[in-house]
Design an enzyme around this catalytic site. Structure first.
Site, PDB file in Angstrom:
ATOM      1  N   ASP A  13       0.835  -1.196   0.000  1.00  0.00           N
ATOM      2  CA  ASP A  13       0.000   0.000   0.000  1.00  0.00           C
ATOM      3  C   ASP A  13       0.877   1.257   0.000  1.00  0.00           C
ATOM      4  O   ASP A  13       1.987   1.242  -0.533  1.00  0.00           O
ATOM      5  CB  ASP A  13      -0.983  -0.036   1.172  1.00  0.00           C
ATOM      6  CG  ASP A  13      -0.281  -0.276   2.511  1.00  0.00           C
ATOM      7  OD1 ASP A  13       0.861   0.209   2.687  1.00  0.00           O
ATOM      8  OD2 ASP A  13      -0.862  -0.941   3.389  1.00  0.00           O
ATOM      9  N   SER A  14       0.397   2.336   0.600  1.00  0.00           N
ATOM     10  CA  SER A  14       1.133   3.602   0.555  1.00  0.00           C
ATOM     11  C   SER A  14       2.493   3.526   1.239  1.00  0.00           C
ATOM     12  O   SER A  14       3.419   4.265   0.870  1.00  0.00           O
ATOM     13  CB  SER A  14       0.306   4.723   1.187  1.00  0.00           C
ATOM     14  OG  SER A  14      -0.015   4.410   2.532  1.00  0.00           O
ATOM     15  N   ILE A  15       2.640   2.659   2.229  1.00  0.00           N
ATOM     16  CA  ILE A  15       3.927   2.560   2.924  1.00  0.00           C
ATOM     17  C   ILE A  15       4.978   1.999   1.980  1.00  0.00           C
ATOM     18  O   ILE A  15       6.168   2.290   2.104  1.00  0.00           O
ATOM     19  CB  ILE A  15       3.790   1.698   4.201  1.00  0.00           C
ATOM     20  CG1 ILE A  15       2.755   2.331   5.140  1.00  0.00           C
ATOM     21  CG2 ILE A  15       5.128   1.560   4.922  1.00  0.00           C
ATOM     22  CD1 ILE A  15       2.447   1.501   6.376  1.00  0.00           C
ATOM     23  N   HIS A 194       2.115   6.337   8.844  1.00  0.00           N
ATOM     24  CA  HIS A 194       3.208   6.213   7.878  1.00  0.00           C
ATOM     25  C   HIS A 194       4.560   6.395   8.573  1.00  0.00           C
ATOM     26  O   HIS A 194       4.620   6.860   9.716  1.00  0.00           O
ATOM     27  CB  HIS A 194       3.027   7.219   6.745  1.00  0.00           C
ATOM     28  CG  HIS A 194       1.789   6.974   5.947  1.00  0.00           C
ATOM     29  ND1 HIS A 194       0.588   7.586   6.247  1.00  0.00           N
ATOM     30  CD2 HIS A 194       1.551   6.168   4.893  1.00  0.00           C
ATOM     31  CE1 HIS A 194      -0.336   7.173   5.396  1.00  0.00           C
ATOM     32  NE2 HIS A 194       0.220   6.300   4.559  1.00  0.00           N
TER      33      HIS A 194
END
Length: 244
Positions: A13-15, A194
């Protein structure tokens, strides 16, 4: 002369998507394996494991003649969103999360019998940090209750680790690892979810450890072309002749 580098794919995902930002764990991994392996980022911000399943045939075709040597699977932070809160559209039930991860691993194993698949749990959640972030972005309209909790995310992390044991593949329990450090909330997380540069460093260190255990040690892997010290300035062509 064989010049094809092995590929390491970072899927998440975004990480994962943010992992090539300055100080990111993906960028650090590419540096560690410079001229030894190509590190490819396939991170999709906001995605959960349910949506990730639709990407498998596009990213990891079973007909690919050069599958990755290693793939990290790093989902769960979005699956663990709470129902009734602002991020509930990303929520995936706990058991489905585990089964979705199983399907991802199965697909990758079908693409290559030798591929090293690494499951990474979601990191812990700093609930106060998430609230602070929400207030900084939305002001008075910010949520009153966290859209994720650390305890709930921990349940997803345990399912991830449990599945890795069932499938006899390596895992990185980031949720537990980070909480071993005092004041992990601000040290490792930038907005409660995050990663900070220090948090990215933890992921990089753990991924390198698993790759080394999986016989992908950077120092033992060949350069894709000769090191400059091996090139004779008078006859450089000799360094590039096929080995007999």
């Amino acid at each position: 002369m064989e010049t094809v580098r092995p590929h390491f794919v970072l899927f998440g995902d975004s990480i994962t998507e943010q992992s090539f930002r300055p100080g990111g764990w993906g960028a650090a991994l590419a540096n560690t394996y410079s001229r030894k392996a190509d590190v490819i980022v396939r991170g999709y911000g906001g995605y959960n494991t349910r949506w990730a399943l639709f990407l498998l045939d596009h990213l990891f075709s079973l007909s690919c003649t050069a599958p990755p040597a290693a793939v990290t699977i790093f989902f769960g932070a979005n699956d663990a969103a709470l129902l009734g809160q602002t991020s509930e559209r990303q929520y995936v039930p706990l058991e489905e999360y585990k089964e979705n991860l199983r399907k991802i691993v199965k697909h990758l194993k079908e693409s290559s019998a030798t591929i090293l698949v690494v499951l990474i749990t979601p990191p812990p959640v700093d609930e106060e940090g998430r609230k602070e972030y929400a207030r900084s972005v939305y002001g008075e309209k910010a949520m009153e209750h966290p859209e994720r909790t650390n305890d709930n995310t921990g349940a997803y992390a345990r399912q991830c680790v449990e599945l890795a044991k069932e499938l006899h593949i390596p895992s990185i329990d980031l949720w537990s690892k980070m909480q071993e450090t005092t004041q992990w909330q601000k040290k490792f997380l930038s907005d409660g979810l995050h990663l900070t540069e220090e948090g990215n460093a933890v992921v990089h260190e753990e991924v390198v450890r698993v790759l080394r255990d999986g016989h992908l040690r950077a120092e033992a892997m060949p350069y894709d072309f000769p090191h400059h010290s091996k090139i004779n300035s008078d006859h450089p062509e000799k360094a590039f002749e096929p080995k007999r």
